[in-house]
Scaffold this motif. Structure first.
Motif, short mmCIF file in Angstrom:
data_model
loop_
_atom_site.label_atom_id
_atom_site.label_comp_id
_atom_site.label_asym_id
_atom_site.label_seq_id
_atom_site.Cartn_x
_atom_site.Cartn_y
_atom_site.Cartn_z
N ILE A 192 0.80 -1.23 0.00
CA ILE A 192 0.00 0.00 0.00
C ILE A 192 0.83 1.28 0.00
O ILE A 192 0.29 2.38 -0.07
CB ILE A 192 -0.95 0.03 1.22
CG1 ILE A 192 -0.17 0.18 2.53
CG2 ILE A 192 -1.84 -1.20 1.24
CD1 ILE A 192 -1.04 0.37 3.75
N ILE A 199 -6.09 1.84 -2.17
CA ILE A 199 -6.22 0.96 -1.02
C ILE A 199 -7.70 0.68 -0.78
O ILE A 199 -8.47 1.61 -0.51
CB ILE A 199 -5.60 1.60 0.24
CG1 ILE A 199 -4.13 1.96 -0.02
CG2 ILE A 199 -5.72 0.65 1.43
CD1 ILE A 199 -3.52 2.83 1.08
N SER A 218 -3.17 2.66 6.63
CA SER A 218 -3.35 3.39 5.38
C SER A 218 -3.01 4.87 5.55
O SER A 218 -2.50 5.51 4.64
CB SER A 218 -4.78 3.22 4.86
OG SER A 218 -5.71 3.86 5.72
N THR A 228 -7.62 6.02 -0.61
CA THR A 228 -8.18 4.94 0.23
C THR A 228 -9.69 4.93 0.10
O THR A 228 -10.35 5.96 0.26
CB THR A 228 -7.79 5.14 1.71
OG1 THR A 228 -6.37 5.18 1.82
CG2 THR A 228 -8.33 4.00 2.57
#
Length: 719
Positions: A192, A199, A218, A228
């Protein structure tokens, strides 16, 4: 509009396929690629979400599915089928790659895939070398290899997601260890961290979002939440109305917002039939029914993921192509810098010969002041001839001003060679020259070259000459006079010159020492330039340093021989300028006597500077000198005239014979120690020791060659 939309989708699909091909070739180890990565806890419903999104059954057994990443690709194809292969990790050996190539399940139906899934995962573990027993000492716990599951069919839309092992907090006895917990977290971070990764953070809606570790991870790599996307699963398990409202607030962006937002998906459970799952009305009830339709359900999520894949790929594709090209060019340069392979005597001799040729080309350019190649001569110590010329000019000026122990008397016709007074222009020029020399020497660390101890001495004391010249000459004459009537012997003149040239040895030794240091630094820097292999450079240096020292010593000895010849031999010159200089000095003294004895005209105007002199006046002025005084003046004038000639002769000889011939251009110059002839004379074992590639060099060459091959393939794919 429909045709245009279809055209864009097809174009995006082509780009997405190219990215997948790059991923299969492990190009991501060299250049980050666009990707959708699914991350979450093992209990987040991640596997069920993948089943819902892809229509493929996924293994839920922790023992089988937490050891490697899985790439799931859907793409349109006339034939409906499922294929399972393994993409080798970036560090995979040829043997390991061959073993993985033997692993293949092709042309499976969905039902075949479902039935064989446990077998597929078990065989994948074996192929990847993953151990399934915690007590076993053989095999890996996790693998960098990636299982690729490709689902094709006429109704499929292009979509690729990468599923990484789920995060867990407690080890399972006989399956995982506490150390495995961190291994999984590190794997998640690796996937990530790049800015081209979307993500897909999955967590159960019935858990507190503040406790979601995946969101914490994240934020480390996506602090603004721009890449994300949150997916809340298991909404049917959220019982409390206030908890339901919290989930809705997340989706509506009222708290802990993400730029890509949140989605709510009710996954199909293991006991749900397709009919029961599709007929489920959980998300049609309040408060879920109040949420935007494009944020609820697997179809909406699938559509959004496909859009994100297309958007990021279209945006990043030109950058990826440019980055691959830049990386390929840089890698080729690094590989070229290693030179040709050096496995046998022929290759080793060819390699060293090329290095020696480049070295001599650099020497030639440096001696001729050819500085057009900035890459070569950007480093100031490489500008050898410039530094030597500046140093020699400084030596000449300093020698002229400071080399005599006693200042010569002004006789009215002072010759410039040993005149300590200089014009402002001369002083400014000398200062600029000295500053240039100091700047060059400041870049050389003498402590780095202990081998020069005993040869190089750069310290010197430049003191102004004493002003008691005639007193010194008088004392010396009185201590050495003989019975010669009104004259002085040759030994007196020799003693005077030797005393006056006392500083010559130290000043010359310092000059040669600085020149040797400049040459030594140049040779070291030139070898660095033409021989990027540090080990080979050090071996060459070790092999030539003794010969360098002998040649430095020979140049220094030549300079000291010149000092000895000038100071120890009987002073003598064939240069007719000696008589001219002596006559000028004597004439100056006579003119001074006459001027002192002459009379100014009576009633002369202020502008009339003439004087009246009679023969008797001249005779009386000359008769007033004592015999000793006259001899002292004669010694001074002869010494002055000779010293000037000897100084010019000596400075030129030191430069020409010791510096130019001895250090720069002569047959025994240190700059000629390392050349092609030297390489030809090396024995086979010497070649192997010196130019044979080290294991580190072989490994680096292999890595760079493989990288060039990978990136070349990538460029073909990206066309």
């Amino acid at each position: 509009m429909t045709a245009l939309y279809t055209s864009d989708r097809l174009a995006s699909s082509v780009l997405l396929e190219k990215i997948d091909k790059l991923r299969e070739k492990n190009i991501s180890q060299h250049v980050p690629l666009t990707q959708l990565v699914v991350v979450g806890d093992q209990s987040s419903g991640k596997s069920s979400l993948l089943e819902t999104l892809t229509g493929l059954p996924m293994e839920h057994n922790i023992e089988l599915c937490t050891r490697f990443a899985t790439q799931i690709t859907s793409r349109r194809d006339p034939e409906s089928r499922v294929a399972v292969t393994i993409i080798p990790g970036p560090d995979a050996s040829d043997e390991h790659k061959k073993r993985l190539n033997d692993f293949a399940f092709e042309s499976l139906t969905i039902e075949n895939f479902r039935e064989q899934l446990p077998t597929i995962f078990k065989q994948a573990n074996v192929a990847m070398g993953i151990r399934t027993e915690i007590t076993s000492s053989s095999g890996k716990v996790f693998s960098k290899d990636v299982m690729k599951i490709e689902k094709c069919g006429p109704d499929e839309d292009y979509l690729t997601v990468i599923d990484v092992p789920g995060i867990f907090r407690n080890a399972s006895e006989g399956v995982t260890t506490p150390g495995d917990i961190q291994l999984v977290i590190d794997m998640v971070k690796q996937y990530i961290q790049d800015s081209r990764t979307i993500i897909l953070a999955v967590f159960a809606g019935n858990t507190h979002i503040d406790n979601q570790e995946i969101l914490t991870l994240s934020r480390q790599y996506d602090p603004t939440g721009e890449r994300t996307l949150g997916v809340l699963t298991k909404p049917d398990l959220v019982r409390d109305p206030s908890e339901k409202q919290k989930v809705c607030d997340l989706v509506l962006g009222k708290k802990k917002s993400l730029t890509l937002g949140y989605y709510v998906v009710r996954n199909r459970g293991p006991d749900d039939t397709i009919e029961a799952w599709e007929a489920d009305t959980t998300l049609q009830e309040a408060p879920w029914s109040s949420l935007p339709h494009d944020r609820v359900g697997p179809a909406a999520l699938r559509t959004r993921l496909r859009e994100l894949s297309e958007q990021i790929t279209r945006r990043e594709f030109p950058k990826i192509r440019k980055q691959v090209k830049t990386e390929l060019d840089a890698t080729r340069q690094q590989l070229d810098s290693l030179g040709d392979s050096r496995h046998n005597e022929k290759e080793q001799r060819r390699y060293l010969t090329a290095v020696a040729r480049k070295f001599q080309d650099t020497v030639k350019a440096a001696l001729n002041g050819w500085y057009s190649d900035e890459a070569v001569f950007r480093k100031s110590t490489m500008r050898l001839i410039t530094h030597i010329v500046n140093l020699s000019d400084e030596f000449h000026d300093d020698f002229t001003r400071f080399s005599h122990l006693h200042e010569f008397q002004d006789t009215g016709n002072t010759t410039p060679s040993t005149d300590s007074s200089c014009s402002k222009v001369e002083l400014d020029t000398h200062a600029m020259c000295s500053n240039a020399v100091d700047a060059a020497l400041d870049k050389i660390d003498l402590d780095s070259y202990p081998e020069l101890d005993g040869i190089v001495c750069t310290a010197e004391s430049l003191e102004d000459p004493d002003e008691d010249t005639m007193e010194w000459i008088h004392e010396m004459y009185m201590e050495s006079r003989n019975m010669d009537l009104g004259t002085f012997g040759g030994n007196v003149f020799s003693m005077a010159f030797k005393k006056q040239s006392t500083k010559w040895g130290d000043m010359t030794r310092s000059y040669l020492g600085k020149a040797i240091l400049m040459v030594h630094q140049f040779i070291s820097d030139a070898l660095d330039l033409v021989c990027p292999d540090t080990r080979v450079k050090e071996m060459i240096w070790s092999a030539i340093v003794d010969d360098l020292l002998l040649r430095y010593k020979a140049a220094m000895d030549q300079a000291m021989l010149l000092v000895q010849i000038e100071r120890e031999k009987r002073p003598y010159t064939l240069n007719k300028e000696f008589s001219e200089r002596l006559q000028l000095a004597q004439g100056g003294r006579t003119a001074a006597l006459i001027k002192a004895a002459g009379q100014t005209k009576t009633n002369a105007s202020p502008f009339d500077k003439s004087i009246t002199v009679t023969p008797n006046v001249i005779k009386a002025a000359s008769a007033n000198q004592s015999n000793v005084e006259r001899v002292n003046q004669e010694i001074h004038d002869k010494l002055h005239a000779y010293y000037n000639l000897a100084l010019c002769r000596f400075v030129d000889n030191v430069f020409q014979q010791a510096v130019d011939h001895g250090l720069l251009t002569g047959p025994s110059t240190p700059l000629a120690v390392f050349d092609q002839e030297w390489v030809i004379k090396l024995e086979a074992d010497e070649l192997e020791d010196m130019a044979g590639e080290s294991e580190a060099s072989k490994s680096r060459r292999s890595i760079l060659a493989r990288k060039v091959k990978d990136l070349t393939v990538a460029m073909r794919i990206l066309k």
